[in-house]
Design an enzyme around this catalytic site. Structure first.
Site, PDB file in Angstrom:
ATOM      1  N   THR A  44      42.312  39.742  38.408  1.00 11.12           N
ATOM      2  CA  THR A  44      41.786  38.812  37.397  1.00 11.12           C
ATOM      3  C   THR A  44      42.635  38.860  36.124  1.00 11.12           C
ATOM      4  OG1 THR A  44      39.580  39.184  38.267  1.00 11.12           O
ATOM      5  CG2 THR A  44      39.709  38.208  36.081  1.00 11.12           C
ATOM      6  N   HIS A  47      45.757  36.904  36.662  1.00 10.00           N
ATOM      7  CA  HIS A  47      45.519  35.450  36.509  1.00 10.00           C
ATOM      8  C   HIS A  47      45.566  35.059  35.030  1.00 10.00           C
ATOM      9  CE1 HIS A  47      44.553  34.532  40.636  1.00 10.00           C
ATOM     10  NE2 HIS A  47      43.614  35.466  40.678  1.00 10.00           N
TER      11      HIS A  47
END
Ligand code: ZN
Length: 372
Positions: A44, A47
């Protein structure tokens, strides 16, 4: 109020900055402040670091600046006046999901997928900093025998434990395919071993990570880039008396991996869906893979709060589960760019990367990890 260093996303583009920020106070009366001892980089975070379309739609440029990070271990240094359970001095990790106690799904026992969910490091400032603030409700007290570098990776380790155990934890003595060579696939191999899965078949494609998979306890391994699906199926049938595996963990999100799992699971077996596919729609053999097979499908999003935390704390403290082979890189927090570089490198030459704000903590971890 003093200042601290933090890894801050300032612009909606690749990268992050090493900035001075005010040391936070508890954000509400039932929040605490933690001094970070170790923090690890999650997919995450990558990202958000890259600022891909998901980050742009989920967070949006207007929310910046925001501190990255959600996987953490640290010491509680301040508690708000309405905190009851957590005390100053506690050694804690954090469940990433800040759930709404009044939501129906939460009340029915699945807070990890409840509505109105807020996420640490996504909806709030995260833990790539010397200090950060979080709700008492998501603090998890660690066993003092667990090292900071292991305590901080319990959040992704919880995904692996949930995926392996499913809802019924009926895995002892069974066979399992685990696809992929990211950190959570590698953790899942170790968990499967620790909880008594009798035959662990691992599929991956990068030499470096396949080696870690072997160290974590895979009994059999196959390279997905050097074999066809038909060859893999034949090998799995050979290993399972022609029946197929009891459980298949899909941890890649690719068409090949999904096909492997539905083809290889035995009748009345379980397929666990963890990998996120690039496209929302992905063809599967609905009739033969699910209906006629009487197959169970289990989607995994997050961890069971706090069931997986409890089990992992016990498994880690007992020494039966050793996730340290998956911790391949450690850096000072200020060297975060090296960590993100390692995470984005292909072919993969790393798995989990842990960052330390403090020089002495960093050096101690290097010594410990160098010993094994
Ligand atoms: Zn994570």
């Amino acid at each position: 109020m003093g200042t601290m260093k933090a890894v801050v996303k300032t612009k909606p583009e690749l990268g992050a900055e090493w900035l001075d920020r005010p040391i936070p106070e508890p954000a509400a009366s039932d929040w605490v402040v933690v001094k970070v001892r170790a923090t690890s980089i999650c997919g995450t975070d990558v990202h958000i670091y890259k600022w891909d379309p998901w980050s742009d739609s989920r967070i949006g440029g207007k929310a910046l600046p925001q501190t990255l990070g959600h996987e953490v271990a640290g010491e509680v240094v301040e508690v708000g006046p309405h905190c009851k359970r957590i005390k100053v001095g506690d050694f804690v990790s954090a469940e990433t999901h800040i759930y709404d106690p009044g939501d129906l799904t939460t009340m029915l026992g699945s807070p990890h997928v409840g509505r109105n969910m807020k996420i640490l490091g996504v909806d709030f400032n995260g833990c790539f900093a010397e200090y950060f603030t979080l709700p008492e409700s998501i603090c998890w007290p660690n066993d003092p025998s667990i090292t900071p570098e292991v305590a901080c990776i319990q959040e992704p380790l919880g995904n692996a434990t949930y995926a392996v155990l499913g809802e019924d934890a009926d895995v002892a003595g069974k066979s399992m395919v685990i696809t992929g060579d990211g950190p959570i696939s590698l953790f899942a191999i170790g968990v499967a071993r620790a909880v008594g899965v009798a035959k662990i078949i691992h599929f991956g494609k990068y030499d470096f990570n396949m080696e870690i998979g072997k160290r974590m306890g895979a009994d059999h391994q196959m390279y997905t880039n050097k074999t066809t699906g038909a060859e893999r199926l034949e090998a799995v049938l050979d290993l399972t008396g022609g029946n197929g595996v009891d459980i298949a963990l899909e941890m890649v999100g690719s068409q090949d991996s999904v096909d492997d799992c539905f083809n290889m699971v035995r009748k009345a077996g379980r397929v666990t869906a963890f990998g996120v596919a690039a496209e929302n729609r992905l063809p599967i053999d609905y009739n033969n893979g699910i209906v006629f097979k009487a197959c169970q499908i289990h989607g995994i999003n997050g961890r069971k709060i706090f069931d997986t935390w409890y089990r992992n704390r016990n498994l880690l403290a007992s020494g039966r589960l050793d996730p340290t082979p998956v911790i391949t890189n450690v850096f000072k927090l200020e060297d975060y760019a090296k960590g993100f570089g390692a995470m984005m490198e292909r072919p993969r030459k790393s798995a989990k990367c842990v960052l330390f704000p403090d020089q002495a903590e960093y050096e101690a971890a290097v010594r410990r990890l160098g010993d094994h």
